[in-house]
Write a protein that holds these residues in place. Structure first.
Motif, PDB file in Angstrom:
ATOM      1  N   ASP A   1     -47.696 -45.436   3.681  1.00  0.00           N
ATOM      2  CA  ASP A   1     -46.559 -44.874   2.953  1.00  0.00           C
ATOM      3  C   ASP A   1     -46.403 -45.526   1.576  1.00  0.00           C
ATOM      4  OD1 ASP A   1     -44.334 -43.061   2.929  1.00  0.00           O
ATOM      5  OD2 ASP A   1     -43.016 -44.806   3.163  1.00  0.00           O
ATOM      6  N   GLU A   2     -46.655 -46.820   1.487  1.00  0.00           N
ATOM      7  CA  GLU A   2     -46.567 -47.526   0.208  1.00  0.00           C
ATOM      8  C   GLU A   2     -47.709 -47.143  -0.733  1.00  0.00           C
ATOM      9  OE1 GLU A   2     -46.442 -51.727   0.958  1.00  0.00           O
ATOM     10  OE2 GLU A   2     -44.672 -51.553   2.228  1.00  0.00           O
TER      11      GLU A   2
ATOM     12  N   ARG B   1     -48.556 -47.353   9.281  1.00  0.00           N
ATOM     13  CA  ARG B   1     -47.824 -46.228   8.666  1.00  0.00           C
ATOM     14  C   ARG B   1     -47.062 -46.692   7.430  1.00  0.00           C
ATOM     15  NH1 ARG B   1     -46.871 -44.319  14.002  1.00  0.00           N
ATOM     16  NH2 ARG B   1     -44.986 -45.559  14.139  1.00  0.00           N
ATOM     17  N   ASP B   2     -46.431 -47.849   7.510  1.00  0.00           N
ATOM     18  CA  ASP B   2     -45.690 -48.363   6.353  1.00  0.00           C
ATOM     19  C   ASP B   2     -46.632 -48.678   5.196  1.00  0.00           C
ATOM     20  OD1 ASP B   2     -43.383 -48.090   7.807  1.00  0.00           O
ATOM     21  OD2 ASP B   2     -43.107 -50.236   8.180  1.00  0.00           O
TER      22      ASP B   2
ATOM     23  N   PRO C   1     -48.266 -42.046  -3.409  1.00  0.00           N
ATOM     24  CA  PRO C   1     -47.059 -41.712  -4.182  1.00  0.00           C
ATOM     25  C   PRO C   1     -46.222 -40.628  -3.507  1.00  0.00           C
ATOM     26  CG  PRO C   1     -49.014 -41.706  -5.588  1.00  0.00           C
ATOM     27  CD  PRO C   1     -49.476 -41.828  -4.179  1.00  0.00           C
ATOM     28  N   ASP C   2     -44.914 -40.679  -3.707  1.00  0.00           N
ATOM     29  CA  ASP C   2     -43.996 -39.756  -3.055  1.00  0.00           C
ATOM     30  C   ASP C   2     -44.325 -38.289  -3.353  1.00  0.00           C
ATOM     31  OD1 ASP C   2     -42.572 -41.736  -1.809  1.00  0.00           O
ATOM     32  OD2 ASP C   2     -41.077 -41.916  -3.416  1.00  0.00           O
ATOM     33  N   GLU C   3     -44.782 -37.988  -4.565  1.00  0.00           N
ATOM     34  CA  GLU C   3     -45.030 -36.582  -4.928  1.00  0.00           C
ATOM     35  C   GLU C   3     -46.207 -35.973  -4.155  1.00  0.00           C
ATOM     36  OE1 GLU C   3     -46.717 -39.085  -8.392  1.00  0.00           O
ATOM     37  OE2 GLU C   3     -44.878 -39.056  -7.208  1.00  0.00           O
ATOM     38  N   TYR C   4     -46.996 -36.813  -3.443  1.00  0.00           N
ATOM     39  CA  TYR C   4     -48.143 -36.292  -2.696  1.00  0.00           C
ATOM     40  C   TYR C   4     -47.949 -36.389  -1.183  1.00  0.00           C
ATOM     41  CZ  TYR C   4     -50.270 -36.479  -7.249  1.00  0.00           C
ATOM     42  OH  TYR C   4     -50.545 -36.293  -8.573  1.00  0.00           O
ATOM     43  N   LYS C   5     -46.751 -36.662  -0.760  1.00  0.00           N
ATOM     44  CA  LYS C   5     -46.493 -36.770   0.684  1.00  0.00           C
ATOM     45  C   LYS C   5     -46.044 -35.439   1.239  1.00  0.00           C
ATOM     46  CE  LYS C   5     -45.315 -41.581   0.447  1.00  0.00           C
ATOM     47  NZ  LYS C   5     -44.281 -42.566   0.476  1.00  0.00           N
TER      48      LYS C   5
ATOM     49  N   ARG D   1     -53.672 -37.688  -7.848  1.00  0.00           N
ATOM     50  CA  ARG D   1     -53.695 -36.816  -6.669  1.00  0.00           C
ATOM     51  C   ARG D   1     -54.721 -37.353  -5.672  1.00  0.00           C
ATOM     52  NH1 ARG D   1     -51.936 -31.900  -5.395  1.00  0.00           N
ATOM     53  NH2 ARG D   1     -53.150 -30.679  -3.920  1.00  0.00           N
TER      54      ARG D   1
END
Length: 132
Positions: free
Chosen positions: A124-125, A120-121, A128-132, A24
């Motif tokens: 984004d990398e 930004r890219d 992790p997706d679950e924290y966006k 997290r």
């Protein structure tokens, strides 16, 4: 100061991979990403700052002001085409100077947009997706 053109790929290769956040996000991992991003942003001189480069897009204004006396301002979009005001008379030299200034402004704006997209890219990398 003449503006050098930087592509998205130029920015992306210098920014590289930001420190990945595997858990997290917390203040320490976010600060690590910010410091990495700032050091990479400083590698590209701008018309606003040869020293700080694009760090002004990342840093808070009060922090940026510690290094540069003039606050960071995003480069305004000069428009798609060079245009002269209607019903105005300009010498060839004035037209040439205005056209050169337009081209430099457009180049700086494109550089700024390429930097923002590459950053930004990279962020984004790193997150992790679950924290966006």
């Amino acid at each position: 100061m003449s503006v050098q053109a930087y592509s998205y790929d130029d920015f992306k290769s210098v920014i590289g991979k930001l420190p990945a956040i595997n858990t997290r996000p917390d203040v320490h991992s976010i600060r690590g990403i910010q410091m990495h991003a700032v050091t990479r942003a400083m590698k590209f001189p701008t018309t606003q700052s040869a020293l700080m480069g694009y760090a002004g897009l990342i840093l808070q204004p009060d922090i940026y002001r510690l290094s540069e006396p003039i606050p960071w301002q995003e480069t305004p979009d000069p428009g798609r085409n060079f245009e002269l005001p209607p019903n105005a008379f300009f010498t060839n030299t004035e037209i040439s100077n205005r056209k050169h200034r337009f081209e430099q402004d457009k180049l700086e704006r494109n550089n700024q947009e390429n930097f923002k997209r590459a950053m930004r890219d990279a962020i984004d990398e790193a997150i992790p997706d679950e924290y966006k």
